[in-house]
Design a protein around this motif. Structure first.
Motif, mmCIF file in Angstrom:
data_model
loop_
_atom_site.group_PDB
_atom_site.id
_atom_site.type_symbol
_atom_site.label_atom_id
_atom_site.label_comp_id
_atom_site.label_asym_id
_atom_site.label_seq_id
_atom_site.Cartn_x
_atom_site.Cartn_y
_atom_site.Cartn_z
ATOM 1 N N LEU A 54 -28.086 63.516 17.154
ATOM 2 C CA LEU A 54 -27.951 63.966 15.648
ATOM 3 C C LEU A 54 -29.132 63.476 14.833
ATOM 4 N N GLN A 55 -29.767 64.504 14.276
ATOM 5 C CA GLN A 55 -31.093 63.952 13.456
ATOM 6 C C GLN A 55 -30.833 64.555 12.066
ATOM 7 N N SER A 66 -28.416 67.930 18.863
ATOM 8 C CA SER A 66 -28.967 68.681 20.207
ATOM 9 C C SER A 66 -28.347 67.949 21.343
ATOM 10 N N GLY A 67 -28.123 68.511 22.409
ATOM 11 C CA GLY A 67 -27.592 67.813 23.739
ATOM 12 C C GLY A 67 -25.891 67.933 23.837
ATOM 13 N N LEU A 68 -25.578 68.555 22.810
ATOM 14 C CA LEU A 68 -23.939 68.814 22.881
ATOM 15 C C LEU A 68 -23.616 70.090 22.413
ATOM 16 N N THR A 69 -22.480 70.712 22.735
ATOM 17 C CA THR A 69 -22.342 71.837 22.551
ATOM 18 C C THR A 69 -21.446 71.739 20.828
ATOM 19 N N PHE A 70 -22.489 72.100 20.065
ATOM 20 C CA PHE A 70 -22.038 71.753 18.522
ATOM 21 C C PHE A 70 -21.088 72.540 18.026
ATOM 22 N N SER A 71 -20.597 73.526 18.816
ATOM 23 C CA SER A 71 -19.279 74.354 17.917
ATOM 24 C C SER A 71 -17.971 73.457 18.428
ATOM 25 N N ARG A 72 -17.992 72.676 19.259
ATOM 26 C CA ARG A 72 -16.852 71.933 19.812
ATOM 27 C C ARG A 72 -16.500 70.713 19.188
ATOM 28 N N TYR A 73 -17.545 70.437 18.192
ATOM 29 C CA TYR A 73 -17.654 69.098 17.495
ATOM 30 C C TYR A 73 -17.271 69.190 16.048
ATOM 31 N N SER A 74 -16.349 68.445 15.606
ATOM 32 C CA SER A 74 -16.085 68.403 14.328
ATOM 33 C C SER A 74 -16.988 67.557 13.508
ATOM 34 N N ASN A 89 -26.697 74.936 15.259
ATOM 35 C CA ASN A 89 -26.417 73.610 15.549
ATOM 36 C C ASN A 89 -26.703 72.561 14.679
ATOM 37 N N THR A 90 -26.160 72.843 13.206
ATOM 38 C CA THR A 90 -26.586 72.048 12.055
ATOM 39 C C THR A 90 -25.623 72.055 11.171
ATOM 40 N N ALA A 145 -20.552 63.051 14.739
ATOM 41 C CA ALA A 145 -19.831 64.284 15.366
ATOM 42 C C ALA A 145 -18.683 63.695 16.310
ATOM 43 N N ASP A 146 -17.550 64.332 16.591
ATOM 44 C CA ASP A 146 -16.534 63.922 17.560
ATOM 45 C C ASP A 146 -15.608 65.083 18.007
#
Length: 120
Positions: free
Chosen positions: A2-3, A23-31, A75-76, A96-97
């Motif tokens: 996360l930047q 980056s490096g994660l499926t953003f839409s799957r994270y709160s 992804n932002t 993110a979680d």
């Protein structure tokens, strides 16, 4: 990863938009959450947003002044800060979680923080 970015110096009453690119994660799957930490103080919750962007939560201290939003295509996650006060001065962290959506700092992933300084 996360930047966070977008912090800076602003006068009281002004606005800033801080961003956090994932980056490096499926953003839409994270709160996603925003927290802040002022010098000498504990990290505190600012705002959180669910995976789809529908559910949003705010700390009482920023309600009506700050707005959290997200763009899953980019992804932002964003934090629009308006009517800033000197007491909003802090390092702002995104988090993110995949399961948690709340005000406790138990998120799995954290960004490095961006400094917001509000002058009186």
């Amino acid at each position: 990863q996360l930047q966070a970015s977008g912090g800076g110096l602003v006068q009281a009453g002004g606005s800033l938009r801080v961003s956090c690119a994932a980056s490096g994660l499926t953003f839409s799957r994270y709160s996603m959450g925003w927290f802040r930490q002022a010098p000498g103080k504990e990290r505190e919750f600012v705002a959180a947003i669910g995976k789809s962007g529908v559910n949003r939560y705010y700390a009482d201290s920023v309600k009506g002044r700050f707005t959290i939003s997200r763009d899953n295509a980019k992804n932002t996650v964003y934090l629009q800060t308006n009517s800033l006060k000197p007491e909003d001065t802090a390092v702002y962290y995104c988090a993110a979680d995949p399961l948690v959506l709340g005000s406790k700092p138990t998120y799995d992933y954290w960004g490095q923080g961006t400094l917001v300084t509000v002058s009186s």
